[in-house]
Design a protein around this motif. Structure first.
Motif, PDB file in Angstrom:
ATOM      1  N   ALA A 149       3.924  14.925   8.943  1.00 49.24           N
ATOM      2  CA  ALA A 149       2.641  14.350   8.559  1.00 49.24           C
ATOM      3  C   ALA A 149       2.405  13.075   9.343  1.00 49.24           C
ATOM      4  O   ALA A 149       3.301  12.251   9.486  1.00 49.24           O
ATOM      5  N   ASP A 150       1.175  12.921   9.867  1.00 48.15           N
ATOM      6  CA  ASP A 150       0.854  11.688  10.580  1.00 48.15           C
ATOM      7  C   ASP A 150       0.540  10.575   9.598  1.00 48.15           C
ATOM      8  O   ASP A 150       0.876   9.431   9.810  1.00 48.15           O
ATOM      9  N   ILE A 151      -0.160  10.960   8.515  1.00 47.75           N
ATOM     10  CA  ILE A 151      -0.456   9.984   7.467  1.00 47.75           C
ATOM     11  C   ILE A 151       0.002  10.574   6.134  1.00 47.75           C
ATOM     12  O   ILE A 151      -0.743  11.290   5.474  1.00 47.75           O
ATOM     13  N   PRO A 152       1.259  10.320   5.753  1.00 51.59           N
ATOM     14  CA  PRO A 152       1.731  10.826   4.465  1.00 51.59           C
ATOM     15  C   PRO A 152       1.270   9.914   3.332  1.00 51.59           C
ATOM     16  O   PRO A 152       1.259   8.692   3.487  1.00 51.59           O
ATOM     17  N   ILE A 153       0.849  10.516   2.237  1.00 50.34           N
ATOM     18  CA  ILE A 153       0.516   9.724   1.049  1.00 50.34           C
ATOM     19  C   ILE A 153       1.199  10.371  -0.151  1.00 50.34           C
ATOM     20  O   ILE A 153       0.842  11.472  -0.556  1.00 50.34           O
ATOM     21  N   VAL A 154       2.198   9.682  -0.685  1.00 47.51           N
ATOM     22  CA  VAL A 154       2.888  10.202  -1.859  1.00 47.51           C
ATOM     23  C   VAL A 154       2.152   9.713  -3.098  1.00 47.51           C
ATOM     24  O   VAL A 154       1.947   8.515  -3.270  1.00 47.51           O
ATOM     25  N   GLY A 155       1.750  10.659  -3.932  1.00 45.24           N
ATOM     26  CA  GLY A 155       1.076  10.264  -5.163  1.00 45.24           C
ATOM     27  C   GLY A 155       0.371  11.435  -5.802  1.00 45.24           C
ATOM     28  O   GLY A 155       0.295  12.525  -5.224  1.00 45.24           O
ATOM     29  N   ASP A 156      -0.124  11.203  -7.001  1.00 46.94           N
ATOM     30  CA  ASP A 156      -0.878  12.209  -7.728  1.00 46.94           C
ATOM     31  C   ASP A 156      -2.227  12.416  -7.028  1.00 46.94           C
ATOM     32  O   ASP A 156      -2.938  11.445  -6.734  1.00 46.94           O
ATOM     33  N   ALA A 157      -2.581  13.675  -6.774  1.00 50.29           N
ATOM     34  CA  ALA A 157      -3.789  13.954  -5.989  1.00 50.29           C
ATOM     35  C   ALA A 157      -5.020  13.281  -6.580  1.00 50.29           C
ATOM     36  O   ALA A 157      -5.843  12.712  -5.855  1.00 50.29           O
ATOM     37  N   LYS A 158      -5.140  13.310  -7.896  1.00 46.18           N
ATOM     38  CA  LYS A 158      -6.331  12.730  -8.522  1.00 46.18           C
ATOM     39  C   LYS A 158      -6.386  11.211  -8.305  1.00 46.18           C
ATOM     40  O   LYS A 158      -7.407  10.666  -7.896  1.00 46.18           O
TER      41      LYS A 158
END
Lengths: 580, 175
Positions: free
Chosen positions: A315-324
């Motif tokens: 992933a170039d821009i990973p974002i860990v978290g709840d989608a909402k």
């Protein structure tokens, strides 16, 4: 308050808000079942433990609540295994309780003893063996917390018989205090810096695509993802698990991607310069040949499970978290970025036009017939007759893919299907669980003649508990998907896929106390469906005798890249067309 | 994936509970990773165990291992110590043949050089205990091998990062 282990368990379930459970009694859970009639919980007796696990799973998928199932030790526990694995791989919150032999007999090869926690360790998010009744309440509390938080999943609690008999203190107030698990703290909020970066990438991309997975549906982010697409003019595609996040008729929606995805969805992904994955995990059925998947795209990957990020695709821009929670932050950022850029909509319009032209040129297609029933036609008719409003469960195989292609879903959680494990026999018990969870909805199970026979005993469960589900058997007398592969990749060597010896499904269902119907001609399809819709006190099963050798298209051959689809003939030529 | 294939030393803090270790080991077998060595013992807090494991793999595989370990409910903390300044030790117990006076002298000489200890003696064997980092242990074994090793046991590595990561050693801080 002094209570027995069984009473503590039932009290804890009540405090967790559990109203409906699915299960099957046996020796090791006698003490629990002895107390069950006195608890404010409705128990649905299935005809097989696998049915109980799938029903709890179906219940959880349509309600978003935790599904609960019970089974006894030994074979009871092993019969749950397929059901639990099915729920776990699709990230469905289920808590399973199994009985076991008394603690002093554990490890003794006692009657109906298996190492349940050992067997289920790889197919659960977590599991517990309760060895002391004093730990029981706290364990149940933890089990529900783990199942429903973070990336949802299956938790199994194994209860030796003596633990359910012994007496311990139980304090309701104590149970209601928040759960503390010091080693378990899921990350829910996305990193603000990453979200800003993502917004910039979205606003500056020329050919972005939203790739929507099951995590979008389960986190309740469906509306937000559609909003994001609308704000930034982004075409959307979804995985099998993510299909219900987007209304099927949305102008930006290209349908499913992957092995049996639409031409437009697969081409859009392959040509994209930015892929925005929301709660999706780059599964092999989605990506095809991984190294050629979306080869020119930067990837924004939003997922609650950090282990999914970079697992298959960097992933170039990973974002860990709840989608909402992530989309709630991302959306206003994107709005701001888009507002700054006046040229934005012009640039994006070109891309939208291109994607639309793919959809118009190569739509989903099958050769209509007024002689034999086409399986796709049945799905379209079910959609029409149910006004697109029914909750659909499926089994696994061709009918499942046709359902994903031809039933245009309207609202989240409307499709209940075994995506990751591909469990035949899932559809009927899952429909029972779905109908128990959403009695206000028509629940239609679309099954195949092979899959139906894997758990058809559960029709008796539906009769027993007055659960008026509807089942459509797409009957081609074949294990159709296996036959299709043998046809295309094994030189039509149809090995062990003929189901020529078949029960008379109409009589069979009648014998079980349901209503059996059959359609053999296209003209009869609508009529029997309307007949089925009019019956609301019993399960109805319709046997649709369909074209035997219909294949599912488009199809990305195994090991192929998404743009190497085999397309339907569009009626022009006998040979299947190959896309470039 | 990147081809930089090497040994990594991973430290895991985990609830000291039945099943926790099984879960970790099963994770390795289920996902097709290999463990080269594994050491478990409790920490200053008896309810928490430290697992030190050595696994071989490229960066992508090791990153996956670390992430998958972090997902486990019982796991507090996972650190890849490979490129950290660390204390890294292993204990070796080895029984060697010493049938001749020359061999006895040779073993005593090596024990002296490596700072090992002879902890058990019989007519024709010495049993030696050595603590050191992996390279020391490997070197000692290589030298002693020609004498004839009867039996040996290695604990696998245990490791802890150094309290000061650099500055006092006269190196430039990276942060």
């Amino acid at each position: 308050m002094k209570l027995s282990g069984a009473e503590i368990l039932l009290k804890a379930l009540e405090l967790e808000g559990v109203e409906k459970i699915f299960g099957y009694p046996g020796g090791a859970v006698l003490d629990i079942y002895d107390r069950l009639p006195f608890a404010p919980i409705k128990h649905y007796l299935t005809r097989h433990e696998q049915g109980a696990a799938h029903a709890a799973d179906g219940y959880a998928r349509v309600t978003g609540k935790v599904g609960v199932c019970f089974a006894t030790s030994g074979p009871g526990a092993t019969n749950l295994v397929t059901g639990l694995a099915t729920a776990q791989i699709d990230s469905v919150p289920v808590v399973a309780f199994t009985g076991n032999v008394p603690t002093f007999m554990i490890g003794n090869d006692a009657f109906q003893e298996v190492d349940t926690v050992g067997i289920t360790r790889p197919i659960t998010k977590h599991n517990f063996l309760v060895k002391d009744v004093k730990d029981l309440a706290d364990t149940v509390k933890k089990a529900f917390h783990i199942a429903r938080t973070g990336r949802p999943g299956v938790v199994l609690v194994d209860l030796p018989k003596d633990v359910t008999r012994e007496i311990a203190d139980f304090f309701e107030e104590e149970y209601k205090t928040p759960v503390q698990i010091r080693s378990y703290k899921p990350v829910l909020k996305g990193h603000p810096g990453q979200i800003k970066k993502a917004a910039k990438a979205i606003a500056s991309a020329e050919r972005p695509v939203l790739y929507i997975g099951g995590g979008t549906v389960s986190s309740g982010a469906s509306d937000l993802v559609v909003k994001l697409a609308e704000v930034a003019n982004i075409p959307m595609t979804a995985t099998l698990m993510g299909l219900t996040a987007v209304p099927g008729n949305h102008p930006f929606f290209l349908g499913m991607l992957g092995m049996h995805g639409t031409y437009a969805a697969n081409m859009a992904v392959q040509e994209s310069d930015l892929l925005i994955a929301v709660g999706a995990r780059f599964d092999d059925r989605v990506t095809g040949r991984l190294k050629d998947f979306a080869p020119n795209a930067k990837v924004i990957h939003i997922d609650i499970d950090s282990a999914e990020i970079g697992k298959n695709r960097a992933a170039d821009i990973p974002i860990v978290g709840d989608a909402k929670l992530v989309l709630e932050e991302l959306l206003p950022e994107v709005e701001r970025q888009v507002a700054k850029n006046r040229e934005f909509y012009n640039v994006r319009q070109k891309w939208i036009m291109k994607v639309k032209s793919w959809a118009e040129r190569y739509p989903l297609w099958y050769e209509p017939s007024d002689r034999v029933i086409k399986p796709q036609f049945v799905i379209q008719k079910i959609w029409e007759v149910t006004k697109g409003e029914a909750i659909i469960t499926t089994d696994v195989g061709q009918h499942q893919m046709w359902t994903a292609q031809y039933y245009k879903f309207r609202y989240p959680r409307q499709l209940v299907t075994s995506g990751g494990l591909g469990t035949m026999g899932f559809g009927v018990p899952a429909a029972i669980g779905a109908k128990v969870g959403r009695p206000d909805k028509t629940v239609f199970c679309i099954s195949g003649d092979g899959s139906f026979q894997m758990n058809m005993q559960e029709i008796v469960t539906a009769v027993h508990h007055n659960i008026p589900i509807k089942v459509a058997i797409i009957n081609n007398n074949f294990l159709g998907m296996v036959r299709q592969w043998q046809g295309i990749f094994y030189d039509k060597n149809y090995s062990q896929v003929h189901l020529d010896v078949q029960p008379d499904f109409v009589k069979l269902v009648e014998a079980m106390g349901g209503v059996g119907l059959r359609a053999e001609r296209p003209a009869e399809v609508e009529k029997v469906l309307k007949e089925a819709m009019a019956i609301n006190d019993r399960p109805v099963v319709i046997d649709f005798i369909v074209d035997r050798e219909e294949d599912v298209f488009p199809m990305v051959p195994p090991g192929g890249a998404l743009n190497e689809m085999i397309l339907p003939s569009y009626g022009k030529e006998k040979a299947k067309k190959k896309a470039v | 994936m990147d081809g930089h294939y090497r040994k990594h030393i991973i430290s895991v803090l985990v609830e000291n509970q039945p099943g926790a270790l099984a879960r970790i080991i099963e994770l390795f077998s289920a996902r097709g990773y290999n463990i080269e060595s594994l050491n478990v013992g409790h920490t200053e807090d008896p309810t928490i165990s430290r697992i030190t494991m050595v696994a071989k793999g490229d960066e992508h595989t090791i990153e996956q291992i670390v992430k998958q370990l972090r997902r486990l409910i019982d796991v507090f903390k996972v650190r890849d110590l490979t490129d950290k300044k660390k204390l890294d030790r292993e204990l070796l117990i080895v029984r060697v043949n010493v049938e001749t006076p020359e061999k006895k002298d040779e073993v005593k000489r090596l024990v002296d050089i490596f700072g090992a200890q002879i902890v058990d003696v019989s007519h024709d064997t010495y049993t030696v205990e050595l603590t050191g980092d992996e390279e020391q242990v490997d070197a000692f074994l290589e030298l002693i091998k020609p004498l004839g090793i009867r039996e040996m046991a290695r604990t696998g590595r245990v490791a802890m990062v150094r309290a000061l990561q650099g500055e006092t050693f006269g190196e430039e801080s990276k942060h």
